[in-house]
Design a protein around this motif. Structure first.
Motif, mmCIF file in Angstrom:
data_model
loop_
_atom_site.group_PDB
_atom_site.id
_atom_site.type_symbol
_atom_site.label_atom_id
_atom_site.label_comp_id
_atom_site.label_asym_id
_atom_site.label_seq_id
_atom_site.Cartn_x
_atom_site.Cartn_y
_atom_site.Cartn_z
ATOM 1 N N GLN A 75 24.753 14.228 45.555
ATOM 2 C CA GLN A 75 24.265 13.249 46.522
ATOM 3 C C GLN A 75 24.537 11.827 46.048
ATOM 4 O OE1 GLN A 75 20.137 13.768 47.508
ATOM 5 N NE2 GLN A 75 20.043 11.896 48.728
ATOM 6 N N ASN A 145 25.773 24.174 51.748
ATOM 7 C CA ASN A 145 25.734 22.768 51.366
ATOM 8 C C ASN A 145 26.945 22.412 50.515
ATOM 9 O OD1 ASN A 145 24.634 20.828 48.898
ATOM 10 N ND2 ASN A 145 23.985 20.116 50.910
ATOM 11 N N CYS A 148 30.240 22.243 52.633
ATOM 12 C CA CYS A 148 30.319 20.998 53.413
ATOM 13 C C CYS A 148 30.612 19.813 52.514
ATOM 14 C CB CYS A 148 29.021 20.783 54.180
ATOM 15 S SG CYS A 148 28.707 22.028 55.449
ATOM 16 N N TYR A 149 30.055 19.814 51.318
ATOM 17 C CA TYR A 149 30.304 18.744 50.356
ATOM 18 C C TYR A 149 31.795 18.670 50.010
ATOM 19 C CZ TYR A 149 30.330 16.423 45.771
ATOM 20 O OH TYR A 149 30.593 15.597 44.703
ATOM 21 N N ALA A 165 31.123 18.068 58.807
ATOM 22 C CA ALA A 165 30.814 18.420 57.420
ATOM 23 C C ALA A 165 29.666 17.570 56.876
ATOM 24 C CB ALA A 165 32.054 18.250 56.545
ATOM 25 N N SER A 166 29.699 16.265 57.174
ATOM 26 C CA SER A 166 28.636 15.381 56.700
ATOM 27 C C SER A 166 27.301 15.750 57.326
ATOM 28 C CB SER A 166 28.988 13.926 57.036
ATOM 29 O OG SER A 166 27.950 13.054 56.636
ATOM 30 N N TYR A 169 26.091 18.955 55.780
ATOM 31 C CA TYR A 169 25.704 18.730 54.377
ATOM 32 C C TYR A 169 24.253 18.263 54.293
ATOM 33 C CZ TYR A 169 25.121 16.378 49.918
ATOM 34 O OH TYR A 169 24.618 15.955 48.704
ATOM 35 N N TRP A 170 23.904 17.281 55.110
ATOM 36 C CA TRP A 170 22.541 16.751 55.086
ATOM 37 C C TRP A 170 21.541 17.749 55.653
ATOM 38 C CZ3 TRP A 170 21.303 12.718 52.250
ATOM 39 C CH2 TRP A 170 22.298 11.798 51.912
#
Length: 561
Positions: A75, A145, A148-149, A165-166, A169-170
């Protein structure tokens, strides 16, 4: 293995017995529940050695909890370099990039309550019964996660792919954050052990941030920083580290085994009444809102929001204060940040001991009053800044920063420690363990107030004539920065201190609370409560004693109180 499972269940609350039950004020087929519990324990016996303990928990479990903070190197990499990487190397317009980043955080704040709701109820699924309700969420969230990262750093994809993807990810990070917030209460009932978990979490976060900063400098030296590939390779390294430490956490954390306290799904509706998707969504919203009725949680939110807001204000405009108010160079910011981080690790070790001895509210006041004095000193430094040399101001700022870090460490440690008692208060109200519910509410409110505060700071700077791209600012802007940096945190910190005097849960009242829960779980009746215990419970819950232990609609809106 079955013997180990039974030992883990008995060890969970020390002297709590699981014979007769009075659960949530609803008709329960105890034979059916006992059968489900036996089946669950047999199916997941290999994990029962990792269940919660009433006494000390091993260091392997404590370090396992710290892996959540260590995994945030992923992160931090996103927060530090994603905007630059997208706009510089992927040629994505800055407006689109900022919208992409903002959308992810907004979605995370909205989806948080759903993760808390799901996590608390995972024992109703085969996956949850096999691995545990928190680990089962990790099985879902960690690989998705991570995937996606990785996609966010792959060059050559269309904008919609980066956006998706962002966003995801969140979404999955929100699930992991929900687990992290709730684990100290999940892993142990012992206040001293909870204090250690909170402190270790802070130390791990500081180590992770320091490691990333220093390692990035080294990697830029050998790989350069003018092409996309160094950033991609760094991101992949941190991705491997993040996933690796979370796997360690998965294998070592402890959680409460299946029993009537963790069978939260049973309390969602009356027997024989099924819940469809729409009703589930309504229930998520209801559970999110209904926790505000818990008095001690409202008091905790006062502590937490004051602490978060004053720290966020300081962090947001720290560079502006150094450059435009004290008229120092940016290197001073980096030097002060590095020194304060190292000093902060030592402060955490001290406050782990202080908080466990004097309790959260008193530790908050110790750190809070010290923070107020330092901010007053910084305001004086800003006032006399034109008359002082740069060397004098730099030394004064760094020294005051050390004292500031001591106080902030105490306030943060005390706040997080106080939070670990909230699920215990909720248990006397609902007869259920809902660590995930409170963790998700905590994270969502944090995101909402962070967004509001960021907008407010931008509005104030704009209203006072802030000029982009210059080394100096108008006097009105300089004054506004000084006031926001020094005076606003003082007001917020004093407000947080005020809330500590409203808190009713401490080590003594916590023992009373757990003792009463033990008595009810062992088959005791509510009519046998003593006046002293009744008064203590009502002071913490804000509800009449008769409406506790599931005789309310905190979980199920249609339950008759």
């Amino acid at each position: 293995m079955i013997a180990i499972a039974t030992h883990g269940a008995n060890q969970m609350y020390g002297r709590r017995e699981y014979g007769q039950r009075q659960c949530a004020g609803k008709g329960i087929d105890h034979a059916e529940v006992a059968g489900r519990r036996k089946e669950t324990m047999m199916s997941r016996s290999r994990w029962d050695v990792n269940t919660v303990e009433h006494g000390k928990i091993p260091w392997s479990a404590k370090l396992g909890y710290s892996t959540f903070s260590l995994s945030y190197v992923m992160q931090t990499m996103i927060g530090t370099w994603q905007l630059f990487y997208f706009t510089t190397f992927l040629q994505i317009p800055v407006v689109a990039t900022t919208a992409l980043l903002a959308a992810g955080k907004i979605v995370a704040s909205v989806i948080g309550p759903a993760w808390g709701y799901i996590s608390d109820r995972m024992y109703s699924t085969a996956l949850g019964r096999r691995f545990g309700r928190r680990r089962s969420v990790m099985i879902i969230a960690v690989p998705l996660n991570a995937a996606c990262y990785v996609l966010m750093w792959v060059p050559g994809l269309p904008i919609w792919a980066y956006f998706t993807a962002s966003l995801l990810y969140w979404v999955f990070l929100a699930g992991l954050s929900t687990i992290q917030y709730g684990l100290p209460s999940e892993m142990t009932d012992n206040p001293s052990q909870r204090a250690q978990l909170v402190g270790i979490n802070q130390i791990a976060g500081a180590i992770g941030s320091t490691f990333l900063s220093l390692f990035n400098v080294y990697l830029f030296t050998i790989w350069g920083k003018d092409e996309w590939s160094p950033y991609f390779k760094m991101a992949m390294i941190y991705g491997v580290i993040g996933v690796g430490v979370l796997i360690i956490g998965f294998l070592t954390i402890r959680e409460r085994p299946y029993d009537e306290s963790t069978d939260v799904a049973q309390a969602d509706a009356a027997p024989g009444r099924r819940s469809g998707l729409v009703k589930r969504l309504i229930s998520i919203v209801w559970n999110f809102l209904s926790v505000i009725r818990v008095r001690e949680f409202r008091n905790y939110l006062g502590l937490y929001l004051c602490e978060q807001c004053f720290r966020s204000i300081r962090g947001t405009i720290n560079t502006y204060f150094v450059i435009f108010v004290l008229l120092l160079d940016p290197q001073t910011v980096s030097l002060a940040t590095g020194v304060n981080t190292l000093f902060g690790i030592a402060c955490v070790a001290l406050f782990m001991w202080v908080t466990s001895k004097v309790g959260g509210p008193r530790a908050y006041r110790i750190g809070g009053f010290e923070v107020v004095l330092v901010f007053l000193s910084l305001f004086v430094l800003a006032w006399f800044s034109p008359q002082l040399s740069s060397h004098t101001k730099a030394i004064a700022f760094i020294v005051l920063g050390l004292f500031m870090n001591f106080g902030i460490t105490g306030v943060v440690n005390a706040t997080q420690y106080t939070y670990t008692f909230i699920p215990d208060v909720d248990e006397i109200i609902t007869a259920k363990r809902r660590e995930g519910q409170y963790a998700s509410v905590n994270a969502t409110i944090d995101d909402i107030f962070a967004a509001i505060e960021t907008v407010a700071i931008g509005w104030v700077l704009d209203a006072t004539g802030f000029i982009e791209g210059t080394q100096t600012q108008p006097a009105s802007t300089v004054t506004a920065i000084a006031v926001m940096y020094c005076i606003a945190p003082i007001v917020l910190c004093l407000a947080g201190i005020m809330f500590t005097y409203r808190m009713r849960i401490d080590r003594d009242s916590h023992r009373v609370l757990l003792s009463e829960i033990d008595r009810l779980r062992a088959g005791g009746t509510m009519s046998d409560v003593t006046p002293e215990v009744r008064k203590a419970v009502e002071s913490m819950t804000g509800m009449p004693y008769e409406r506790c232990w599931g005789h309310n609609n905190i979980i199920d809106a249609k339950h008759q109180e």
